[in-house]
Design an enzyme around this catalytic site. Structure first.
Site, PDB file in Angstrom:
ATOM      1  N   SER A  50      14.236   7.849   5.439  1.00  0.00           N
ATOM      2  CA  SER A  50      12.976   8.824   5.920  1.00  0.00           C
ATOM      3  C   SER A  50      13.582   9.650   7.161  1.00  0.00           C
ATOM      4  O   SER A  50      14.118   9.042   7.843  1.00  0.00           O
ATOM      5  CB  SER A  50      11.881   7.657   6.018  1.00  0.00           C
ATOM      6  OG  SER A  50      10.834   8.540   6.747  1.00  0.00           O
ATOM      7  N   CYS A  98      -3.092  -5.891  12.993  1.00  0.00           N
ATOM      8  CA  CYS A  98      -4.831  -6.116  13.489  1.00  0.00           C
ATOM      9  C   CYS A  98      -5.290  -5.828  12.074  1.00  0.00           C
ATOM     10  O   CYS A  98      -5.114  -4.824  11.224  1.00  0.00           O
ATOM     11  CB  CYS A  98      -5.502  -4.971  14.121  1.00  0.00           C
ATOM     12  SG  CYS A  98      -6.346  -5.774  15.239  1.00  0.00           S
TER      13      CYS A  98
END
Ligand SMILES: *Cc1c(COP(=O)(O)O)cnc(C)c1O
Length: 396
Positions: A201, A327
């Site tokens: 990437s 999270c």
């Protein structure tokens, strides 16, 4: 006065090389033509893509026709794994990967499980290394694909990819590697033919976001992932991201030109960072292998703290780092990588990662460690567990 920013999250993304931005600009404006067009304006874009393809191919010892540009590293991973699974389903339905892969690989494998494939997730050792023996134990006549990352994004561990690829390929099985963290940081080569597919990437090496590539060895039958136009030899439809591809190649050129020097410099800073922290902050440990580790990668677990809390406090000083937890639905779960290397949940919650870049200085590191000492000390001072533990520890 502008706030000083100390950016130590280069595994998440990197600032672009100004020269790479510069090479992209004409392709947004005067050279904007669609490369599929039949006029010279289009040819400029087309030529630029082919030059970029040659440069990128040379950087891993591939042939230009084996490089396919994608919209991200994530897309390259998805394409390689899903399409290889589909193309070779007549041969078998078993795939092998590891517990420490990026979600671009893990969630793709989970999607294939829902399609009826069987997936084995290899466990690393406590240093985060996937052993060739563990791979040998789970290969079956039914195995069609092995996908193992070259280097881990959370703990910086470098995997013995050459050996793993050799074992796989010798048995006529495809080997894919997510090299997004390793590309540009380690010398990589597909020349021996053992790697069937490799993902990378641009934004992890000073290039633009939203562009990646998949290397596909010329004998691999890989169908198109995106259906549409005839771009990328009919294997990846969609108008090419010409500026992105050009910027990617420029970033790769600059990265590889200074790769050895950067590696040596970063390694020195990394070792200094780790040694100082271990010496000056109690109840800290390095996560991942100390020896087989990316040059700019520093990661720890600290007991009696939450990584997130420290990060928030460091952010107010302009320091950008990362914690090991993701999270999800309001609850913080320890990272799957830290769990896989056997860290207990409470220890994994104290994870912090700092990834250095070409602009990082020793001064940045000293400032960061000074702040960490203070912040971690403050948080621990408020913890009744810590007081009890430290008192008992001190007596022994
Ligand atoms: C960043 C990263 C990816 C995803 O690449 P994107 O281009 O951001 O989609 C995949 N694998 C690893 C190991 C990464 O670090």
């Amino acid at each position: 006065m502008e706030k000083r920013i100390i950016y130590l999250d280069n595994a998440a993304t990197t600032p672009m090389y100004p020269e790479a931005v510069e090479t992209m600009l004409p392709f947004f404006t005067e050279k904007f033509g669609n490369p599929s067009g039949q006029y010279s304006l289009a040819n400029e874009g087309k030529r630029a893509i082919e030059t970029a393809r040659k440069q990128i191919a040379a950087s891993i010892g591939a042939r230009p026709e084996e490089i396919y540009f994608t919209g991200s590293g994530t897309e390259a991973d998805n394409w390689a794994i899903k399409m290889a699974a589909h193309a070779y389903r007549d041969k078998g339905r078993h795939i092998i990967t590891t517990k420490i892969e990026h979600h671009a690989v893990l969630h793709t494998c989970e999607a294939l499980e829902r399609e009826g494939y069987r997936v084995t997730y290899l466990s690393p050792d406590e240093d985060g290394i996937i052993s060739p023996e563990s791979l040998l134990r789970v290969l079956t006549p039914d195995t069609i694909l092995v996908s193992i990352m070259t280097a881990n994004n959370e703990i910086g561990t470098i995997e013995p990819i050459e050996e793993l690829a050799k074992i796989t390929t010798e048995r006529g099985i495809l080997f894919h590697t997510d090299a997004v963290q390793a590309y540009g940081k380690l010398p990589l080569s597909v020349e021996d033919g053992n790697i069937a597919m490799l993902s990378a990437s641009a934004h992890k090496i000073g290039g633009p976001k939203g562009v990646g590539f998949l290397y596909v060895r010329r004998d691999v039958r890989l169908q198109s992932f995106l259906h549409g136009g005839a771009q990328e030899k009919r294997r990846r439809a969609g108008t090419e991201n010409v500026p992105g591809i050009v910027g990617f190649a420029k970033a790769a050129e600059l990265t590889f030109a200074s790769q050895e020097a950067t590696e040596a410099r970063e390694r020195e800073l990394r070792d200094y960072f780790m040694e100082r922290v271990l010496r000056e902050i109690p109840y800290a440990r390095v996560t991942g292998s100390v020896k087989h580790r990316l040059s700019g990668h520093v990661s720890f677990c600290f007991q009696f703290i939450e990584g997130e809390t420290v990060l928030i406090m460091l952010d107010s000083d302009g320091i950008c780092g990362s914690s090991g937890s993701a999270c999800t639905t309001g609850q913080t779960e320890p990272s799957h990588v830290l769990t896989a290397i056997g860290l207990p949940e409470d220890v994994a919650h104290g994870a912090l990662r700092f990834t250095l870049g070409r602009n990082t200085t020793k001064d940045d590191i000293d400032f960061t460690i000074d702040r960490m000492k203070e912040v971690i000390g403050k948080i621990r001072a408020m913890s009744p567990y810590y007081a009890k533990f430290a008192a008992r520890d001190g007596r022994e």
